[in-house]
Motif scaffolding. Structure first.
Motif, short mmCIF file in Angstrom:
data_model
loop_
_atom_site.label_atom_id
_atom_site.label_comp_id
_atom_site.label_asym_id
_atom_site.label_seq_id
_atom_site.Cartn_x
_atom_site.Cartn_y
_atom_site.Cartn_z
N ALA A 2 0.73 -1.22 0.09
CA ALA A 2 0.04 0.01 -0.04
C ALA A 2 0.94 1.24 -0.17
O ALA A 2 0.61 2.16 0.68
N ASN A 3 2.00 1.15 -0.67
CA ASN A 3 2.70 2.26 -1.18
C ASN A 3 1.53 3.39 -1.46
O ASN A 3 0.75 2.72 -2.36
N THR A 5 0.29 5.92 -3.97
CA THR A 5 0.29 6.43 -5.50
C THR A 5 -0.82 7.40 -5.52
O THR A 5 -1.75 7.39 -4.89
N GLU A 8 -4.20 5.85 -5.99
CA GLU A 8 -4.92 5.50 -4.96
C GLU A 8 -5.21 6.57 -4.20
O GLU A 8 -6.20 6.55 -3.66
#
Lengths: 482, 250
Positions: A2-3, A5, A8
């Motif tokens: 869930a880095n 971006t 997102e």
């Protein structure tokens, strides 16, 4: 993984729901929709107003009828149908409260949902709160303490009844009813608001605070605020607002007038969180506000605003620096998300010698929103040695939003010094990764970074308000958890 | 502590790590050396969970859990710390606020109560002394206007505050003068215990004069090609990396 971006973030922002979306069931006394001279007479008579005020309203209405809704702002919306608005709505309670214990529990609950318990505020911070729910003041606290100092802090209607001479002498002197379309409308139909007078040489010992809230579906709210700081006095005034979730657009056209006499200082802080519409841009408040202050010799007016709500914002808190060596300041954070549109900024009108102004504007755009700064710095020919510093920064959260800057400078005196700085940046993925690597969630990371970006402005707010504003910024920009 | 098996990772379709194996036990310090472009920083980024990199093969076990299955922040909260080669500036966010947020997120993750302001400030004083970081820097914005040396010391300060299980120091020595190097190394050495471990990524041997590793690994073309005791570092310093390449070619 869930880095963070952009996509997102964009998705998260869309899913985020308005956290203050609720309505309370308090019976309201609402007059039929529509606007004509009879409606205005009805409002005036319901409020038992003196003849001169009715005349003022009718004059404003006649002026408004001749005016055209402005279109120069960088916003697009369906113009409100002014005949489809109910111009008066008051909670159905006639008696005034002697103490907080007497206040309708449901109304208290509404206040609690706003996130600010007034009891707690009174206890913890010593803030005197004049709570406006649907146009009529339901409670005013700390009045006695203020009265000792000769400070008047009450609803506009009360001021009209109790201090008509002060109201009459000052109302409309900074924002005349002919000023613009929305100011004219407000002057015709305003139902209530706040009035504040600080006598000569008095330093108001507490922050004066008003929380506004639109409550009745389909009613527009037209507040009027008048703050008069007499010679050598000081006051810090706070205004904050949240609104319940509604599908239809609600019009909000307020007028705020500040008068700082010689050597006086007024600090006016706003946190605005009207309902911004849903993620598809349906609903939300139209916030068309006229705010202006006038400075006497060696006086100072400072506007600080944190704007996160409303579907469309049109707002330019301004200073007329009439007195020599007077100072005007404008500190602003404007956040737009989803389909919100904001066109906001200030006007600094330098008339007197040695006048100074500072403009710090921080725009944050997310979703598909449009965020514009529009500012005018005007140096008149007698304004010798006037100075202005402007800084306009824009932070972009997505690829689909827009940030715009429209600075206007008009200088008629060659001794003036004017500086303008502007930056545009995108929220850094490296910064977010750095926070994540320290165990900080994406949401908190964005909150930290955004609050850091706005720090210069948030620092201008009184302590308890700053905390609230920080939370609001985080709520406005973070994705929903999960 | 960490067991890396046959790790393959690529960025923009280009494979950088090509089957890397490494095991680090609690109480150990491992140095990873290698020429430019060998994949040293990629290894650090992949372990920390930077999204630009795609792991195509292999496994990483971190203290009994699958590291690659965890989000970046989860890895951090489980005790993985990366001292960045290029620490990022975050204007307007004070170091203290940043660290307090981080510490409390980690505590919340572990089901512990938030650290009190008093305890936090006492810890800040203690740990900033450890890396001889001017306490004033603790209240300044994260890395903003810090010199190169201050940024690196701030990384070690954060490491001291967060008390990770596994620290990865990515070229922490780059850009440091000899005094700063000594201070940083002293910090790392003081924090060493039998419960934590470090992976020290470096290009030069000089850092290893101060942080003495238990093992030295040579990373070349995406793989560990040679491992040995601390003397290997000296040998590398003396001979350069070419002999490794030659050895590889054989």
């Amino acid at each position: 993984m869930a880095n963070y971006t952009e996509n997102e973030l964009a998705k998260d922002l869309e899913n985020q729901e308005y956290k203050f979306g609720f309505t309370s069931d308090i019976e309201a006394d609402t007059i039929p929709k529509g606007l004509n001279e009879d409606v205005i007479r009805l409002i005036s008579s319901k409020k038992e107003e003196p003849e001169w005020l009715l005349e003022y309203r009718l004059n404003a209405f006649r002026t408004w009828c001749e005016m055209i809704e402005p279109e120069w702002a960088h916003v697009h919306y369906t113009k409100p149908n002014f005949q489809d608005i109910a111009y008066y709505s008051a909670p159905n309670q006639t008696k005034k409260y002697e103490s907080w214990d007497d206040v309708d529990p449901e109304m208290k609950e509404t206040m609690a949902k706003l996130g600010i318990s007034l009891e707690e505020q009174k206890r913890l911070t010593g803030v005197a709160v004049d709570f406006v729910m649907d146009s009529v003041s339901v409670a005013t606290s700390f009045k006695a303490k203020l009265a000792e100092l000769g400070i008047i802090f009450c609803s506009f209607s009360e001021a009209v009844q109790d201090h008509p001479e002060l109201v009459r002498a000052n109302m409309g002197t900074v924002v005349p009813h002919t000023d613009n379309f929305y100011a004219a409308l407000n002057s015709a139909v305003f139902t209530d608001g706040s009035f504040c007078y600080i006598p000569k040489g008095v330093r108001c010992p507490m922050e004066l605070s008003t929380y506004f809230r639109i409550n009745q579906g389909g009613t527009g709210q037209f507040e009027r605020t008048l703050v008069v700081a007499d010679e050598g006095s000081y006051v810090s005034y706070l205004e904050g607002c949240t609104a319940p979730q509604r599908d239809e657009n609600q019009l909000h056209a307020a007028v705020v007038e500040l008068i700082a006499k010689d050597n006086a200082e007024i600090k006016y802080s706003t946190v605005q969180n009207w309902y911004p519409g849903d993620k598809n841009g349906v609903g939300g408040i139209f916030n068309f506000v006229t705010k202006r202050g006038i400075c006497g010799t060696n006086s100072k007016i400072s506007w600080t605003q944190v704007e996160t709500g409303s579907a469309v914002t049109w707002k330019y808190p301004s200073c007329i620096l009439k007195g020599d060596y007077s100072t005007g300041e404008f500190y602003s954070v404007a956040v737009t998300n989803n389909y919100q549109q904001a066109d906001t900024g200030t006007k600094m009108i330098h008339l007197g010698k040695g006048t100074k102004s500072t403009i710090i504007s921080k725009g944050i755009s997310a979703g598909k929103s449009q965020n514009s700064y529009r500012g005018l710095v005007q140096i008149h020919k007698n304004a010798k040695n006037a100075r202005n510093f402007s800084q306009c920064d824009s932070l972009l959260m997505t690829d689909e939003c827009g940030a715009h800057t429209f600075p206007y400078i008009e200088c008629k005196n060659s001794s003036a010094k004017i500086e303008h700085e502007a930056t545009t940046s995108k929220i850094g993925e490296d910064q977010i990764f750095y926070c994540l690597q320290r165990g900080i969630s994406e949401e908190k990371a964005i909150g930290l970074i955004v609050n850091g970006y706005c720090k210069e402005v948030l620092n201008q707010l009184p302590m308890e308000f700053a905390v609230e504003a920080q939370k609001l910024l985080t709520i406005s920009l973070e994705g929903s958890v999960g | 502590m960490i067991t890396i098996k046959n790790l393959h990772a690529s960025i923009d379709g280009k494979e950088i790590l090509k089957g890397l194996d490494l095991t680090v036990n609690a109480g150990e310090v491992h140095a990873i050396m290698g020429p430019n472009g060998a994949g040293k920083s990629t290894l650090a980024s992949v372990l920390a969970g930077r999204e630009d990199y795609e792991v195509t093969e292999g496994s990483v076990d971190f203290d009994g859990t699958d590291l690659l299955d965890m989000d970046t922040e989860e890895r951090a909260r489980e005790g993985l710390f990366l001292a960045f080669q290029y620490p990022v500036e975050i204007p307007g966010v004070s170091n203290i606020n940043f660290l307090r947020t981080a510490i409390n997120e980690i505590r919340e993750h572990k089901g512990e109560e938030a650290m009190s302001a008093k305890e936090f400030m006492a810890t800040v004083r203690e740990k900033s002394a450890l890396v001889e970081l001017d306490p004033k820097l603790a209240s300044r914005s994260v890395n903003e206007g810090f010199s190169g040396g201050e940024k690196k010391r701030n990384e070690i300060f954060q490491m001291a505050m967060l008390e990770p299980k596994l620290s990865i120091l990515d070229e922490t020595d780059s850009g440091l003068d000899i005094d700063a190097l000594r201070i940083v190394a002293n910090g790392v050495n003081t924090l060493k215990s039998d419960k934590n471990a470090s992976i020290v990524i470096t290009h030069y041997q000089r850092l290893l004069d101060h942080i003495v590793p238990d093992f030295v690994h040579v990373l070349y073309d995406g793989k560990i090609v040679k491992s040995g005791p601390k003397e290997l570092a000296l040998e590398l310093e003396e001979k350069g990396y070419d002999w490794i390449k030659e050895e590889m070619a054989l």
